[in-house]
Structure formats: structure tokens, C-alpha cells
Design an enzyme around this catalytic site. Structure first.
Site, PDB file in Angstrom:
ATOM      1  N   ARG A   1      94.823  90.586   9.080  1.00  0.00           N
ATOM      2  CA  ARG A   1      94.238  90.567   7.664  1.00  0.00           C
ATOM      3  C   ARG A   1      95.464  90.155   6.128  1.00  0.00           C
ATOM      4  O   ARG A   1      95.283  89.102   5.548  1.00  0.00           O
ATOM      5  CB  ARG A   1      92.994  90.988   7.315  1.00  0.00           C
TER       6      ARG A   1
ATOM      7  N   ASP B   1      80.483  94.658  -6.036  1.00  0.00           N
ATOM      8  CA  ASP B   1      81.061  94.796  -4.815  1.00  0.00           C
ATOM      9  C   ASP B   1      82.852  95.029  -5.587  1.00  0.00           C
ATOM     10  O   ASP B   1      82.938  94.643  -6.567  1.00  0.00           O
ATOM     11  CB  ASP B   1      81.582  92.747  -3.779  1.00  0.00           C
TER      12      ASP B   1
END
Length: 267
Positions: free
Chosen positions: A36, A136
């Protein structure tokens, strides 16, 4: 050629994630971290993950980017559907006198879960007012969630009747995508919240969803997070976690009513 993520570098990123988000990255997550972050190394023409770690220590914006990349989790509409059946047939009817009904989705990711909750409640409650806070830690996924625009294949898990009622099929430049309809979007408010830090003033909630996030926490972090959230859940309220998670040893303030569904007893 992408550099190799050394054990020492992985430990640095792992410690950063624990300090910032309470996330415990085990050795098994090493390929995920490497994969990532690889594009960010290429973007900045860096020769090692150590150099990238130095960059994010000095650059707050890049640090947020790394956090976003490492906290994005799989999600989809109507995931673990028994939760929404219980919400529709048991919770919503019992709370019809509660107005507005307040729900907190504490790990909303790209928005599929809070919009699923909103569609379920819209069907169950009709015109009765309800509000959903969707939070979030990742600012990047919240931007996606607020757009409420998804590939058409993501609609496959949405029941056909709800898809026809609450989803708008894209045409022209938006062909192949769909958007959540405005009446549903207006029920959901998105906010960046770190569950492992002191919470802002959010008020109280009738229902809290905290699904598919505690699997990344240590037991002590789970206890701290749940202890932080429970005072915000009203007596008689419901607390949902994922089927892969457990509150065993985490808290004794909730009563299990169904697998992964808990009830806060009346005081």
C-alpha cells in the site's frame, strides 16, 4: 524496482499505527504495508521505506495519507445482513417513539455501512426522523463516502426493491455507476473521529455500530475504546459488532441478545 520493507522499517510503521489509531499490525500485515505504501515511495522518488518514514514524520499531510492507505478496509452494502434484519424487525419497531432516533456508525469506511443503515431505517420508520453519524479515522475514505457514488457491481448486495427506491443509476459520463439518492444521503453526516483519542462532544445515541474495526486492536485497546463509547449509548440502546469480533473480557455493561448484538440495560 520497489525497495524491500525491512523488519526494522515495518516495526516503525507498526508503532506509528498503534500510536495514532490503536491498530496492531502483526507480522502477517507486512506485505500489506509494503504494497500500500509502494506507490508513495515512487511518487516521492524515495529509495527506501525508511526514507518514507522520515518524510511522514516531518510532513503532516503525507502522514495522513499513509494512515489513510493503511486503515482502508473491505466493506460492502448489507454486509452481515442478519444485523439489518434485526435492526428492521426488532430495534426499529421498539424505538418508534424515540425521535429523532440517533445512530453512530463508528467505522464507516467508504460509506456502504451507514447508507445501508439509512436505507433499512427509512423502510422501517417511514417519515419518522432519524440521524446517522458516520465516522472514520481516514479522511480519504470519508471523501469517497460523501460522494455516495459507487460502481454498479457494488449494488448487487442491495435488495432489488431498495435499489430501485434509493439508488440512482448513472447515465452518460456516469454510466456504470450509481449514486445513493438524496433523501438517504441527507440522513447521514460524516465526521473524522479517532476512536483511540478523547471523543468530541457527540451527544448520545440509541444505536452504535462498531463493526470490523476491533479485530485490529489489542485487548487493552478494545477495552479502552468500548469504555469510551458506552457512556454515549443510551440505556435501552443496542451495540453491534461484527461476527468475527467478541466483547468477551472487554466489558460487562452490555447484555448479549443475538450473536454480535448487545443491549444496554435500563438503569
Amino acid at each position: 524496482m520497489t525497495p524491500t520493507l525491512t523488519d526494522k522499517e515495518f516495526k516503525s510503521f507498526s508503532q506509528m499505527m498503534f500510536d495514532m489509531a490503536g491498530i496492531n499490525l502483526t507480522e502477517a500485515k507486512k506485505p500489506l504495508v509494503s504494497g500500500r505504501l509502494a506507490k508513495r515511495l515512487a511518487q516521492h522518488a524515495l529509495d527506501s521505506y525508511g526514507d518514507y518514514f522520515k518524510l511522514i514524520q516531518a510532513d503532516k499531510g503525507e502522514r495522513q495519507m499513509a494512515l489513510d492507505l493503511l486503515t482502508t478496509n473491505e466493506t460492502y452494502f448489507f454486509r452481515e445482513p442478519k444485523h439489518f434484519e434485526f435492526l428492521a424487525h426488532t430495534v426499529a419497531p421498539a424505538m418508534r417513539t424515540q425521535s429523532p432516533l440517533r445512530v453512530w456508525c463508528g467505522a464507516s469506511s467508504t460509506g456502504e455501512e451507514p447508507y445501508t443503515i439509512a436505507m433499512t431505517l427509512a423502510e422501517s420508520l417511514g417519515h419518522m426522523r432519524f440521524d446517522i453519524l458516520a465516522s472514520d479515522i481516514s479522511s480519504r475514505v470519508l471523501q469517497t463516502a460523501q460522494q455516495a457514488l459507487y460502481p454498479m457491481e457494488d449494488a448487487e448486495n442491495i435488495p432489488r426493491a431498495l435499489r430501485a427506491k434509493y439508488c440512482l443509476k448513472g447515465v452518460g459520463s456516469q454510466q456504470g455507476r450509481f449514486m445513493i439518492d438524496k433523501p438517504i444521503r441527507e440522513r447521514v453526516r460524516f465526521e473524522s473521529i479517532n476512536l483511540c483519542a478523547p471523543l468530541p462532544d457527540l451527544g448520545s445515541f440509541d444505536i452504535i455500530f462498531l463493526r470490523n474495526v476491533m479485530i485490529y486492536f489489542t485487548m487493552e485497546t478494545k477495552r479502552q475504546v468500548v469504555a469510551r463509547l458506552l457512556p454515549l449509548l443510551r440505556p435501552g440502546g443496542y451495540f453491534f459488532i461484527s461476527h468475527s469480533e467478541s466483547l468477551h473480557g472487554v466489558t460487562d455493561q452490555l447484555q448479549l441478545v443475538k450473536p454480535s448484538i448487545y443491549f444496554k440495560r435500563q438503569e
